[in-house]
Scaffold this active site. Structure first.
Site: not given
Length: 113
Positions: A10-11
């Protein structure tokens, strides 16, 4: 040569490094870090990155974090003749400017938020 890349899917900064890895066609050993359960706070990860952030790269015992530094390192080490991060100082300055564009607005964003 294979290196390790500690990541969380999710980064955004991880995605930037992943795109560089993909563009350069590098062999990478992806090591997921579940931030939601605190894997980034485990002693073995803190030994690699005391700031406990992703992405973190480990290449032959050399640990590096910060996505922009990782992208520059990968180009310099594994593709020094790549146009992705050119050698010419003026062309490289244009790439660096794009890499750091968001920092120009940091104070303005903080004021708005």
């Amino acid at each position: 040569m294979t290196f390790d890349l500690y990541y969380n899917r999710y980064s955004g900064p991880v995605r930037a490094v992943w795109m560089t890895v993909r563009q350069l066609k590098l062999d990478v050993n992806f090591k997921p870090i579940d931030l939601a359960v605190g894997e980034q706070l485990k002693p073995e990860f803190l030994a690699l990155n005391p700031l406990h952030k992703v992405p973190t790269l480990v290449d032959d015992g050399f640990a590096l974090w910060e996505s922009r530094a990782i992208m520059q390192y990968l180009c310099n080490r594994y593709a020094p003749d790549s146009t992705l991060y050119p050698k010419d100082p003026k062309q490289r300055a244009l790439v660096d400017r794009s890499l750091n564009f968001d920092l120009t607005f940091l104070n303005q964003i903080i004021d708005v938020v």
